[in-house]
Design a protein around this motif. Structure first.
Motif, PDB file in Angstrom:
ATOM      1  N   TYR A 124      14.969  25.410  17.190  1.00 32.19           N
ATOM      2  CA  TYR A 124      14.047  24.504  16.793  1.00 32.19           C
ATOM      3  C   TYR A 124      14.073  23.087  17.652  1.00 32.19           C
ATOM      4  N   LYS A 157      14.392  18.553  21.540  1.00 27.21           N
ATOM      5  CA  LYS A 157      13.667  17.846  20.966  1.00 27.21           C
ATOM      6  C   LYS A 157      14.780  16.527  20.508  1.00 27.21           C
ATOM      7  N   HIS A 180       7.975  15.282  13.412  1.00 29.53           N
ATOM      8  CA  HIS A 180       8.416  16.891  13.604  1.00 29.53           C
ATOM      9  C   HIS A 180       7.718  17.750  12.789  1.00 29.53           C
ATOM     10  N   ASN A 181       7.712  19.024  13.121  1.00 21.07           N
ATOM     11  CA  ASN A 181       6.999  19.932  12.486  1.00 21.07           C
ATOM     12  C   ASN A 181       7.816  20.403  11.247  1.00 21.07           C
ATOM     13  N   CYS A 182       7.382  19.968  10.008  1.00 19.18           N
ATOM     14  CA  CYS A 182       8.012  20.069   8.801  1.00 19.18           C
ATOM     15  C   CYS A 182       7.389  21.313   7.829  1.00 19.18           C
ATOM     16  N   LEU A 183       8.166  22.195   7.613  1.00 20.70           N
ATOM     17  CA  LEU A 183       7.874  23.315   6.877  1.00 20.70           C
ATOM     18  C   LEU A 183       7.560  22.767   5.319  1.00 20.70           C
ATOM     19  N   SER A 234       4.499  16.583   7.325  1.00 17.28           N
ATOM     20  CA  SER A 234       3.638  17.703   7.386  1.00 17.28           C
ATOM     21  C   SER A 234       3.913  18.736   8.520  1.00 17.28           C
ATOM     22  N   GLY A 235       3.182  19.801   8.401  1.00 14.16           N
ATOM     23  CA  GLY A 235       3.615  21.014   9.429  1.00 14.16           C
ATOM     24  C   GLY A 235       2.436  22.092   9.447  1.00 14.16           C
ATOM     25  N   THR A 236       2.710  22.851  10.308  1.00 11.91           N
ATOM     26  CA  THR A 236       1.961  24.318  10.319  1.00 11.91           C
ATOM     27  C   THR A 236       1.986  25.338   9.407  1.00 11.91           C
ATOM     28  N   GLY A 289      10.452  25.450  12.497  1.00 17.14           N
ATOM     29  CA  GLY A 289      10.532  23.897  11.990  1.00 17.14           C
ATOM     30  C   GLY A 289      11.529  23.093  11.167  1.00 17.14           C
TER      31      GLY A 289
END
Length: 304
Positions: free
Chosen positions: A171, A175, A187-190, A214-216, A234
């Motif tokens: 990941y 980055k 960032h994409n945070c789980l 926040s994330g997907t 993430g």
């Protein structure tokens, strides 16, 4: 409430000089410390402490209660351990609820040890991440990781849950690696439990930090987020005991090592001390000792 624990809390308040300092010393929430103090004063039917915004001091009744509490603690320490024969007199079924992560990392080791010590006690583990209603679901003991204790239930401190923010090298490749909590917003945070913004709390040198992330992907079970993190989905915040082996192997990278995520208490939660089954008391006493001294648990909590 347990009078020996209440005495210990009261003595710690006096010796530490404040409820907050006592809570930190005991790895207990300030609300729980305040509750024990309130119970002590209820039993004594008199105020035990003079409290101002700057300091606390003992009342005359409080001085007597302090000396008696010291004697009670010494008496409790001097009580002989239960004879091994008593283990064979305990029998029955205990229903215990806990989260999947704690069940895998801790109770899957602790409970078999308990059952070897008490061979006639059966344990039914209910693995569920929702908040269990103990009475309705006939749960004798819930093991919870929380800083928000329910006032109508009894909580016995077992240990402390430290967390870590981490991600897989796949990941992070290409980055910008976060250097401070605010960087996580990019960032994409789980996240745990719900979609949308989740607030992650940190501390560094006694200064508090918070960042909405926040994330997907979100889930109501941390082990699912951990597996997704291993796949490079993430950044996640995980209990250290769940990811320690992956951090040591390099499969996950510890991010923001100078910032400590908010610690949480691990508690044994039950309904009442009145007519407590001997099997439940035995399990609680065992878990307190296990979390404090088990090499398996200490190894999971040891940062390399």
């Amino acid at each position: 409430m347990d009078r020996i624990t209440a005495a210990q809390v009261f003595v710690t308040i006096v010796e530490q000089g404040s409820l907050s300092a006592a809570a930190e010393r005991l790895d207990m929430s300030r609300a729980m410390v305040s509750r024990y103090l309130s119970e002590m004063e209820s039993w004594a039917e008199v105020r035990l402490l003079h409290r101002t915004t700057r300091k606390i001091s003992l009342t005359s009744a409080g001085e007597q209660a302090y000396q008696r509490s010291l004697k009670l603690m010494k008496l409790a320490e001097a009580m002989p351990a239960q004879q091994s024969a008593e283990a064979h007199t305990l029998k029955g079924l205990l229903r215990v609820g806990c989260s999947q992560s704690l069940g895998i990392s801790a109770l899957s080791v602790a409970i078999p040890e308990f059952m070897r010590k008490y061979p006639h006690v059966a344990v039914n583990l209910q693995i569920n991440n929702k908040v269990i209603k103990l009475v309705e679901e006939r749960i004798d003991l819930a093991i919870r990781i929380t800083n928000n204790l329910e006032p109508n239930l009894i909580a016995r401190p077992l240990s402390t849950c430290h967390s870590v923010v981490c991600a897989a090298p796949s990941y992070l490749d290409g980055k910008i690696i976060p250097q401070k909590p605010a960087d996580l917003a990019e960032h994409n945070c789980l996240t745990y439990n719900f979609f949308g913004k989740s607030l992650w709390l940190f501390e560094k040198q006694h200064q508090q930090y918070s960042v909405p992330v926040s994330g997907t992907l979100s889930a109501n079970e941390s082990t699912v987020l951990m597996e997704a993190t291993l796949q490079g989905a993430g950044i996640t915040m995980q209990p250290y005991y769940s990811v320690s082996s992956y951090l040591k192997s390099g499969q996950l990278i510890d991010l923001l090592p100078d910032y400590q995520p908010q610690a949480m208490g691990i508690y044994g939660i039950y309904v009442s001390r009145q007519n407590m089954p001997a099997t439940l008391r035995a399990l609680l006493d065992f878990l307190v000792e296990w979390f404090a001294s088990s090499p398996d648990w200490q190894q999971l909590m040891l940062k390399s």
